[in-house]
Every structure is written in structure tokens, then in C-alpha cells.
Design a protein around this motif. Structure first.
Motif, PDB file in Angstrom:
ATOM      1  N   UNK A  63       0.835  -1.213   0.000  1.00  0.00           N
ATOM      2  CA  UNK A  63       0.000   0.000   0.000  1.00  0.00           C
ATOM      3  C   UNK A  63       0.869   1.262   0.000  1.00  0.00           C
ATOM      4  N   UNK A  64       1.915   1.256   0.829  1.00  0.00           N
ATOM      5  CA  UNK A  64       2.776   2.440   0.929  1.00  0.00           C
ATOM      6  C   UNK A  64       3.536   2.720  -0.360  1.00  0.00           C
ATOM      7  N   UNK A  65       4.006   1.665  -1.000  1.00  0.00           N
ATOM      8  CA  UNK A  65       4.809   1.842  -2.211  1.00  0.00           C
ATOM      9  C   UNK A  65       3.961   1.877  -3.475  1.00  0.00           C
ATOM     10  N   UNK A  66       2.692   1.507  -3.356  1.00  0.00           N
ATOM     11  CA  UNK A  66       1.831   1.481  -4.542  1.00  0.00           C
ATOM     12  C   UNK A  66       2.041   0.237  -5.390  1.00  0.00           C
ATOM     13  N   UNK A  67       2.663  -0.779  -4.809  1.00  0.00           N
ATOM     14  CA  UNK A  67       2.923  -2.030  -5.530  1.00  0.00           C
ATOM     15  C   UNK A  67       1.763  -2.992  -5.290  1.00  0.00           C
ATOM     16  N   UNK A  68       0.888  -3.122  -6.275  1.00  0.00           N
ATOM     17  CA  UNK A  68      -0.313  -3.950  -6.146  1.00  0.00           C
ATOM     18  C   UNK A  68       0.035  -5.430  -5.981  1.00  0.00           C
ATOM     19  N   UNK A  69       1.125  -5.868  -6.596  1.00  0.00           N
ATOM     20  CA  UNK A  69       1.509  -7.281  -6.502  1.00  0.00           C
ATOM     21  C   UNK A  69       1.889  -7.661  -5.079  1.00  0.00           C
ATOM     22  N   UNK A  70       2.698  -6.836  -4.436  1.00  0.00           N
ATOM     23  CA  UNK A  70       3.124  -7.108  -3.057  1.00  0.00           C
ATOM     24  C   UNK A  70       1.915  -7.026  -2.123  1.00  0.00           C
ATOM     25  N   UNK A  71       1.049  -6.060  -2.348  1.00  0.00           N
ATOM     26  CA  UNK A  71      -0.150  -5.925  -1.522  1.00  0.00           C
ATOM     27  C   UNK A  71      -1.037  -7.161  -1.657  1.00  0.00           C
ATOM     28  N   UNK A  72      -1.204  -7.658  -2.886  1.00  0.00           N
ATOM     29  CA  UNK A  72      -2.020  -8.854  -3.115  1.00  0.00           C
ATOM     30  C   UNK A  72      -1.382 -10.085  -2.480  1.00  0.00           C
ATOM     31  N   UNK A  73      -0.060 -10.183  -2.540  1.00  0.00           N
ATOM     32  CA  UNK A  73       0.637 -11.306  -1.897  1.00  0.00           C
ATOM     33  C   UNK A  73       0.394 -11.300  -0.393  1.00  0.00           C
ATOM     34  N   UNK A  74       0.447 -10.128   0.219  1.00  0.00           N
ATOM     35  CA  UNK A  74       0.214 -10.014   1.658  1.00  0.00           C
ATOM     36  C   UNK A  74      -1.201 -10.409   2.029  1.00  0.00           C
TER      37      UNK A  74
END
Length: 51
Positions: free
Chosen positions: A23-34
Motif C-alpha cells: 500500500x505504501x509503495x503502490x505495488x499492487x503485486x506485493x499488496x495482493x501477496x500479503x
């Protein structure tokens, strides 16, 4: 039993951290992984409890 609880909460915490970083970095892939990692740990609410 405590080993399983510790690893479950650790996995859920890692998922929360990944989601927040995404969320902080705007990286949707990392957010979805979490989110997926947190969902994997949570028990199914549809399954009835045995008494």
C-alpha cells in the motif's frame, strides 16, 4: 500446539507487513501477496465447529 500457533501468527504478521508495504509503495503485486498470505492463515468461517 504452541509451535503451530507461533508459526501461524508469524505468517499472518508477515502477510500484514507485505500488505502494508504494498500500500505504501503502490505495488499492487506485493499488496495482493500479503492479503493472500493472511487469507491462507485464517480458518474457514464456513466450516462448522465441532463440540
Amino acid at each position: 500446539m504452541t509451535d503451530r500457533v507461533k508459526s501461524t501468527s508469524a505468517t499472518e504478521a508477515k502477510g500484514s507487513v507485505k500488505e502494508a508495504i504494498g500500500k505504501l509503495t503502490g505495488d499492487a503485486r506485493v499488496e495482493a501477496e500479503g492479503k493472500a498470505q493472511k487469507r491462507q492463515v485464517q480458518p474457514s468461517k464456513a466450516a462448522p465447529r465441532s463440540k
